[in-house]
Design a protein around this motif. Structure first.
Motif: not given
Length: 477
Positions: A127-135, A99-107, A141-147
């Motif tokens: 939504x509570x881990x606002x300092x995690x620098x994830x995808x 199988x090709x396995x993938x995980x998208x979002x919160x784990x 950030x690419x659009x000028x926003x932040x968590x």
């Protein structure tokens, strides 16, 4: 297409089933999720044995009870040498099956970018881990926003968690995850079967749909919460202290009717928007000609009190905390069915392996969803206490000294603690609970086993400077 089915596992965070149309909610609309139930199996009673984010997810990943994994609260994770103990995750096993396995979002893994067997990840932690620098952080950030912390959103303090997220629609957490999952499905090549987990950050608090969506649900139609009880009041001090910490910074010592109504309203709106995200993924499967060979699983890691018993979130063993939706739609052979035998989130692990054609493994402590019975005992454990639940009875014991027995047939709202009136039931459930706990604790400490101590006379154990292998396997072949 491959003969083996694709598996799409949709896991919203903190979703209680009675806020879905197919589970009886008439105050909101969830047509996409209802459609999954209308052509698949919906479990009337599905239980999260350890109703806290990380313990529940560790159990789903490994198929083991929290008292076997040792993951009993949110500040711990699976040991990095688990492979040496013979413990594999379901995506690891399915990957070995082709199988090709993938995980998208919160784990909710620690570290947050750990693979745990998923060959591909796109990460948007909760939504509570606002300092995690994830995808998701980088996309914002690419659009000028932040968590944002909930306190940075309008309404958070006044309504104790019900607020309006100001981000553009395509950057709202659940919607961003849904589009990344849809992109991944579109980019799949060839006939290799896939097993894909989509972890939606919502409707977990903060209850933060965009302001322009609030009009879609009438707040006056929200169901009223279950009353407080003497038993639930024993948990209030710990509950209030937990939410006063920085991650939430809310004082739930008091909670008015208006605040509960606002929280439930925002939650319901978030669920309606989640339904649109589910619809996007089903339509993407259809557009890419993959739907007819896909099993879609819809569940959650635990529920949410939403003011029941004067509580919020989860963590204790009341029904609003442990009950989750569970829907399995096998699009190879659609058939509407309601299953009344209780299911546990631990049952997902052996079911994933079974659908993929993989052999069963001894670490699995749940049952295949096709092999359940109405009389099973479901045991729950967290760092705060233990539970044993049958189709009728629930016995709970907490570290604060609270002990309770509820008759779920007569009293589904758990308003009366009948432990003193049913001594024989108490004894029987306590014996079953003790048996499960002892077995689980033995498994969680199996790394320390020294079977060589029973070596024959010529065994190396008897030689000087013999080194004990560590860790020992926690499973027996």
């Amino acid at each position: 297409m491959s003969v083996r089915p694709n598996i799409l596992f949709l896991l919203p965070d903190q979703l209680r089933p009675d806020f879905l149309g197919c589970y009886g909610a008439g105050f909101l609309k969830t047509p996409a999720i209802d459609a999954l139930a209308a052509q698949g199996t919906r479990w009337q009673t599905a239980i999260s044995p350890s109703p806290i984010c990380v313990p529940a997810r560790a159990s789903m990943l490994t198929g083991q009870h929290a008292h076997s994994t040792g993951i009993m609260h949110n500040l711990c994770w699976l040991r990095p040498d688990r492979h040496l103990m013979g413990i594999r995750t379901w995506p690891e096993i399915l990957a070995t099956e082709g199988y090709r396995t993938s995980a998208i979002g919160k784990m909710h893994f620690y570290p947050w970018d750990l693979s745990e067997g998923f060959q591909h990840r796109v990460i948007a932690e909760d939504k509570r881990h606002i300092y995690v620098r994830d995808d998701y952080h980088h996309a914002l950030a690419a659009e000028g926003f932040a968590k944002l912390h909930g306190k940075e959103m309008a309404g958070y303090d006044d309504t104790k968690g019900a607020c309006a997220n100001p981000l553009p629609d395509h950057l709202q957490p659940d919607r961003w995850v849904a589009h990344r999952a849809a992109d991944h499905i579109r980019n799949l090549q060839g006939d290799q079967p896939f097993a894909m987990m989509v972890g939606f950050p919502g409707p977990h608090c903060p209850y933060d749909p965009p302001a322009d969506a609030l009009g879609r649900v009438d707040p006056a139609t929200m169901p009223t919460p279950l009353p407080r009880t003497a038993e639930s009041e024993t948990h209030m001090a710990a509950h209030v202290a937990a939410y006063k910490r920085d991650w939430a910074d809310i004082d739930y010592a008091t909670l008015t009717e208006d605040q509960v109504r606002a929280i439930r309203h925002h939650y319901a709106v978030s669920v309606e928007r989640l339904d649109e995200d589910v619809a996007l993924l089903i339509e993407t499967l259809r557009e890419t000609d993959r739907l007819n060979n896909t099993i879609v699983v819809f569940a959650s890691d635990h529920g949410d009190y939403l003011g029941d018993f004067g509580l919020m979130g989860k963590g204790f063993f009341h029904e609003p905390s442990i009950r989750v939706p569970l829907i399995v739609s096998d699009f190879r052979a659609p058939e509407a069915r309601v299953e009344t035998a209780p299911a546990s989130l631990l049952d997902l692990f052996p079911s994933f392996l079974n659908w993929a054609g993989a052999a069963s493994v001894p670490q699995a402590q749940g049952r295949c969803l096709s092999d359940l019975d109405a009389d099973r005992h479901i045991v729950g454990a967290t760092s705060g206490g233990f539970m044993l639940r049958t189709s009728r009875w629930k016995l709970v014991r907490y570290g604060n000294g609270t002990e309770a027995l509820f008759d779920l047939v007569i009293d589904p709202g758990e308003q009366a603690n009948v432990i003193d009136a049913n001594p024989m039931v108490r004894v029987q459930l306590d014996a079953a609970l003790t048996k499960s706990l002892l077995k689980g604790f033995a498994t969680s400490n199996a790394d320390k086993n020294v079977p060589e101590a029973k070596s024959p006379p010529d065994g190396r154990f008897h030689d000087p400077f013999w080194q004990r292998p560590y860790p020992a396997s926690s499973v027996r072949p």
